[in-house]
Design a protein around this motif. Structure first.
Motif, PDB file in Angstrom:
ATOM      1  N   SER A   1       0.839  -1.204   0.000  1.00 42.71           N
ATOM      2  CA  SER A   1       0.000   0.000   0.000  1.00 42.71           C
ATOM      3  C   SER A   1       0.875   1.256   0.000  1.00 42.71           C
ATOM      4  O   SER A   1       1.929   1.285   0.644  1.00 42.71           O
ATOM      5  CB  SER A   1      -0.906  -0.010   1.239  1.00 42.71           C
ATOM      6  OG  SER A   1      -1.533   1.237   1.408  1.00 42.71           O
TER       7      SER A   1
ATOM      8  N   TRP B   1      -9.626  -3.541 -10.727  1.00 48.22           N
ATOM      9  CA  TRP B   1      -9.755  -4.032  -9.365  1.00 48.22           C
ATOM     10  C   TRP B   1     -11.029  -4.849  -9.252  1.00 48.22           C
ATOM     11  O   TRP B   1     -12.101  -4.397  -9.661  1.00 48.22           O
ATOM     12  CB  TRP B   1      -9.791  -2.859  -8.377  1.00 48.22           C
ATOM     13  CG  TRP B   1     -10.011  -3.248  -6.956  1.00 48.22           C
ATOM     14  CD1 TRP B   1     -11.086  -2.922  -6.178  1.00 48.22           C
ATOM     15  CD2 TRP B   1      -9.140  -4.029  -6.135  1.00 48.22           C
ATOM     16  NE1 TRP B   1     -10.929  -3.451  -4.929  1.00 48.22           N
ATOM     17  CE2 TRP B   1      -9.744  -4.136  -4.867  1.00 48.22           C
ATOM     18  CE3 TRP B   1      -7.907  -4.650  -6.341  1.00 48.22           C
ATOM     19  CZ2 TRP B   1      -9.160  -4.846  -3.810  1.00 48.22           C
ATOM     20  CZ3 TRP B   1      -7.330  -5.351  -5.296  1.00 48.22           C
ATOM     21  CH2 TRP B   1      -7.957  -5.441  -4.051  1.00 48.22           C
TER      22      TRP B   1
ATOM     23  N   ASP C   1      -8.560   2.378  -6.815  1.00 47.86           N
ATOM     24  CA  ASP C   1      -9.944   1.903  -6.727  1.00 47.86           C
ATOM     25  C   ASP C   1     -10.353   1.508  -5.318  1.00 47.86           C
ATOM     26  O   ASP C   1     -11.535   1.247  -5.078  1.00 47.86           O
ATOM     27  CB  ASP C   1     -10.155   0.761  -7.729  1.00 47.86           C
ATOM     28  CG  ASP C   1     -10.000   1.262  -9.167  1.00 47.86           C
ATOM     29  OD1 ASP C   1      -9.911   2.497  -9.360  1.00 47.86           O
ATOM     30  OD2 ASP C   1      -9.946   0.443 -10.088  1.00 47.86           O
ATOM     31  N   THR C   2      -9.396   1.463  -4.385  1.00 46.56           N
ATOM     32  CA  THR C   2      -9.780   1.240  -2.986  1.00 46.56           C
ATOM     33  C   THR C   2      -9.655   2.523  -2.173  1.00 46.56           C
ATOM     34  O   THR C   2      -9.783   2.502  -0.948  1.00 46.56           O
ATOM     35  CB  THR C   2      -8.919   0.138  -2.329  1.00 46.56           C
ATOM     36  OG1 THR C   2      -7.540   0.520  -2.398  1.00 46.56           O
ATOM     37  CG2 THR C   2      -9.106  -1.199  -3.020  1.00 46.56           C
ATOM     38  N   GLY C   3      -9.377   3.653  -2.852  1.00 45.95           N
ATOM     39  CA  GLY C   3      -9.449   4.941  -2.169  1.00 45.95           C
ATOM     40  C   GLY C   3      -8.169   5.428  -1.503  1.00 45.95           C
ATOM     41  O   GLY C   3      -8.182   6.479  -0.859  1.00 45.95           O
ATOM     42  N   GLN C   4      -7.047   4.704  -1.666  1.00 49.06           N
ATOM     43  CA  GLN C   4      -5.797   5.203  -1.074  1.00 49.06           C
ATOM     44  C   GLN C   4      -5.186   6.331  -1.920  1.00 49.06           C
ATOM     45  O   GLN C   4      -4.604   7.257  -1.386  1.00 49.06           O
ATOM     46  CB  GLN C   4      -4.755   4.086  -0.951  1.00 49.06           C
ATOM     47  CG  GLN C   4      -4.720   3.432   0.415  1.00 49.06           C
ATOM     48  CD  GLN C   4      -5.691   2.273   0.469  1.00 49.06           C
ATOM     49  OE1 GLN C   4      -6.896   2.498   0.610  1.00 49.06           O
ATOM     50  NE2 GLN C   4      -5.200   1.073   0.333  1.00 49.06           N
TER      51      GLN C   4
ATOM     52  N   PRO D   1      -7.056   8.043  -4.691  1.00 48.76           N
ATOM     53  CA  PRO D   1      -8.255   8.125  -5.535  1.00 48.76           C
ATOM     54  C   PRO D   1      -8.104   9.056  -6.742  1.00 48.76           C
ATOM     55  O   PRO D   1      -8.860   8.937  -7.706  1.00 48.76           O
ATOM     56  CB  PRO D   1      -9.320   8.658  -4.574  1.00 48.76           C
ATOM     57  CG  PRO D   1      -8.561   9.344  -3.483  1.00 48.76           C
ATOM     58  CD  PRO D   1      -7.286   8.575  -3.338  1.00 48.76           C
TER      59      PRO D   1
ATOM     60  N   GLN E   1     -10.861  -9.347  -4.328  1.00 53.99           N
ATOM     61  CA  GLN E   1      -9.822  -8.480  -3.742  1.00 53.99           C
ATOM     62  C   GLN E   1      -8.491  -8.649  -4.476  1.00 53.99           C
ATOM     63  O   GLN E   1      -7.418  -8.658  -3.865  1.00 53.99           O
ATOM     64  CB  GLN E   1      -9.652  -8.768  -2.237  1.00 53.99           C
ATOM     65  CG  GLN E   1     -10.906  -8.491  -1.423  1.00 53.99           C
ATOM     66  CD  GLN E   1     -11.102  -6.983  -1.171  1.00 53.99           C
ATOM     67  OE1 GLN E   1     -10.289  -6.337  -0.528  1.00 53.99           O
ATOM     68  NE2 GLN E   1     -12.172  -6.420  -1.713  1.00 53.99           N
TER      69      GLN E   1
ATOM     70  N   GLN F   1      -5.077  -0.883  -7.653  1.00 58.04           N
ATOM     71  CA  GLN F   1      -5.670  -1.175  -6.337  1.00 58.04           C
ATOM     72  C   GLN F   1      -5.730   0.089  -5.472  1.00 58.04           C
ATOM     73  O   GLN F   1      -6.745   0.347  -4.810  1.00 58.04           O
ATOM     74  CB  GLN F   1      -4.869  -2.276  -5.628  1.00 58.04           C
ATOM     75  CG  GLN F   1      -5.481  -2.639  -4.276  1.00 58.04           C
ATOM     76  CD  GLN F   1      -4.723  -3.724  -3.542  1.00 58.04           C
ATOM     77  OE1 GLN F   1      -3.800  -4.345  -4.089  1.00 58.04           O
ATOM     78  NE2 GLN F   1      -5.098  -3.952  -2.284  1.00 58.04           N
TER      79      GLN F   1
ATOM     80  N   SER G   1     -13.451  -6.308  -6.733  1.00 59.77           N
ATOM     81  CA  SER G   1     -13.703  -6.156  -5.295  1.00 59.77           C
ATOM     82  C   SER G   1     -14.167  -7.462  -4.658  1.00 59.77           C
ATOM     83  O   SER G   1     -13.991  -7.654  -3.462  1.00 59.77           O
ATOM     84  CB  SER G   1     -14.714  -5.037  -5.048  1.00 59.77           C
ATOM     85  OG  SER G   1     -15.895  -5.306  -5.766  1.00 59.77           O
TER      86      SER G   1
ATOM     87  N   SER H   1      -0.008   5.525   0.307  1.00 59.04           N
ATOM     88  CA  SER H   1      -1.065   6.534   0.444  1.00 59.04           C
ATOM     89  C   SER H   1      -0.472   7.801   1.059  1.00 59.04           C
ATOM     90  O   SER H   1       0.574   7.737   1.714  1.00 59.04           O
ATOM     91  CB  SER H   1      -2.210   5.996   1.308  1.00 59.04           C
ATOM     92  OG  SER H   1      -1.703   5.622   2.570  1.00 59.04           O
TER      93      SER H   1
END
Ligand code: FDA
Length: 497
Positions: free
Chosen positions: A246, A382, A297-300, A302, A387, A294, A384, A248
């Motif tokens: 990750s 991505w 699309d998972t908001g880290q 955006p 995952q 990822q 969901s 972010s």
């Protein structure tokens, strides 16, 4: 360590990552390189760091219980074997429509590849990277990359006489008889060392069936070029067996990077968090694209744009074998290092490397890895529910590459009165249309990034690897990846980010 703050964090230690680390360090920036694979600096119980093609052991594949050899059959019989699951060197990463082969370890793809260091013809460059000034590339960055990588061509007198390249001389002769140019291609293998291998004065590597699972001696992988140069600055540290999960924005500025430290069974032994002022994504086309898609699309992250994940291609890779006449043996002894190819790019959209089949017996087979102008492009997305990141490539799209490769091999078969081998990729299967060695794209230059690899929505984030190249390079890709990274990092350093 956990909780540390670093100036620049580089994800991946392949071509893009190694160039970025060296140049940033030379500019005075402290660099932390994170690599999911092993260091590959310690011999196993056999005294060797790497295993060979004919006796693959646990070191061969990344977390598989059975090998997945690209030439997986002989005489139509499967030759894959059971191995202990281990963080081995070659990852055969399966997506729905294609298996993508990649190197895992410090040095990335340079650990497992054939070392063919090919600069595309300048007339083809506009189709490869249309927003890049070709004069700059051919005058400055391609020469810089080739010098840094140590590329050189096989000495002609040795090529013409040695038993180890009989397979390539057959390829050259047959290309000529069908009216195709045969072109010698540079390689980063040390050709003097290979001749000493032949003379029996040094331990054998290319002449001992070492390639896909690493090369113990003669190949100038990044472990012998850019990476020691980067470490010699004193400003670079490398953490193997660490996988970034990750990235972010951090609350106090810079970025929070999460990573898993792995054991050699692939288990997570500890999770770490680091903050970095700058993060360079150099995890390879697939690794970088998966992370960025990822994160978006998972908001880290955006605000990454909708080009992230687009424009992925297989560099048109297609493999095929031909059965030669009995009077055209290709030799029981074959070097693992290719040295030339057959060019029909302009007329037929195919450039075919003459590849070895180094299994130690006469096979009368000619094997080729073709790079074709396959126009299909896939995208990462991505998923969901699983995952995971999916890739939309369809196996049927390989038909375009096959059609282009046939412009060379149908002609050669007709001239020689020969046929295709159907026993190397399955039972009665002619074409290896299920894989690529050359993943390219997913974060294309000047689309997902600016014209130098900056992810402009997030100052301090950069893409620096094969993800920048839109799906095809017309030749083998690592010289172009290296040269583009040299160009981009110079601009980024000169402009302070
Ligand atoms: P590269 O894949 O080299 O490096 C990415 C690194 O990032 C890897 O070490 C990976 O483990 C690491 N990584 C990924 N995700 C991560 C994460 N989340 N966290 C931490 N680390 C992560 N090309 C050529 O020009 N001539 C040739 O002869 C060949 N032959 C060839 C043979 C075979 C069998 C293969 C598989 C490939 C080739 N290639 C080749 C292709 C060439 O090796 C490839 O194009 C480059 O290695 C790509 O360079 P990159 O810098 O893009 O990534």
């Amino acid at each position: 360590g956990n909780g540390a703050h670093v100036q620049a964090l580089v994800i991946g230690t392949g071509y893009g990552g190694s160039v970025a680390a060296l140049r940033l360090a030379q500019a005075g920036v402290a660099v932390e390189m994170i690599e999911m694979g092993m260091a590959w600096d310690t011999p196993g119980s056999d005294g060797k760091i790497f295993c060979n093609l004919t006796s693959p052991d646990e070191r061969s594949f990344w977390l598989r219980t059975e090998t997945k050899q690209p030439v997986g059959y002989f005489l139509g019989i499967p030759i894959d074997r059971s191995i202990p699951s281990y963080t081995g060197i070659l990852d055969a990463e399966d997506f729905a429509g294609i298996t993508v082969y990649q190197g895992r370890g410090i040095g990335g793809g340079s650990l497992v590849n054939g070392g063919m260091a090919v600069t595309p013809k300048q007339e083809n460059f506009g189709a490869i990277l249309p927003s890049v000034d070709p004069n700059e590339m051919y005058n400055v960055y391609y020469p810089r990359a080739n010098a840094g990588l140590g590329a050189g061509v096989i000495p002609n007198s040795w090529f013409n006489t040695t038993q180890w390249y009989e397979f390539a001389r057959v390829g050259q002769k047959q290309a000529g008889r069908s009216g195709f140019p045969f072109e010698f291609v540079p390689d980063v293998y040390d050709w003097n060392y290979m001749q000493q291998e032949d003379a029996g004065t040094v331990p054998r590597s290319a002449l001992a069936q070492e390639l896909l699972y690493g090369n113990n001696y003669g190949k100038k992988s990044l472990q012998k070029t850019y990476i020691p140069a980067a470490l010699a600055t004193g400003k670079v540290n490398i953490s193997p067996l660490h996988k970034v999960t990750s990235v972010s924005p951090a609350s106090g500025g810079g970025y929070t990077v999460l990573m898993n430290q792995l054991d050699t069974s692939g288990n997570v032994i500890v999770t770490k968090e680091v903050t970095a002022d700058k993060v360079v994504f150099a995890a390879g086309s697939v690794g970088t694209s998966k992370l960025l898609v990822q994160m978006r699309d998972t908001g880290q992250l955006p605000n990454l744009n909708d080009q992230v994940g687009q424009g992925w291609g297989d560099n048109g890779n297609i493999m095929v074998g031909r059965a030669n006449q009995i009077w055209d043996p290709t030799g029981a002894n074959q070097s693992t290092i290719p040295c030339g190819g057959i060019d029909n790019w302009t007329a037929g959209g195919a450039f075919a490397e003459v590849a070895p089949l180094p299994i130690g017996i006469e096979t009368w087979a000619s094997l080729y890895l073709s790079i074709t102008k396959n126009p299909h492009r896939a995208q990462f997305s991505w998923n969901s529910s699983t995952q995971k990141v999916d890739l939309s490539w369809q196996q049927a799209w390989k038909q375009d590459g096959i059609t282009m490769a046939k412009t060379i091999f149908d002609k050669i078969n007709s001239t020689e009165g020969t046929i295709y081998r159907t026993d190397l990729f399955g039972t009665y299967k002619t074409w290896q249309d299920e894989l690529t060695y050359h993943p390219l794209g997913g974060a294309v230059l000047n689309q997902a990034t600016d014209n130098y690899g900056r992810l402009t929505a997030y100052p301090g984030l950069y893409v620096m690897d094969g993800a920048l190249i839109p799906g095809n390079t017309s030749v083998n890709p690592f010289v172009t990846i290296t040269a583009l990274a040299e160009r981009n990092i110079e601009n980024i350093i000169a402009n302070g980010g």
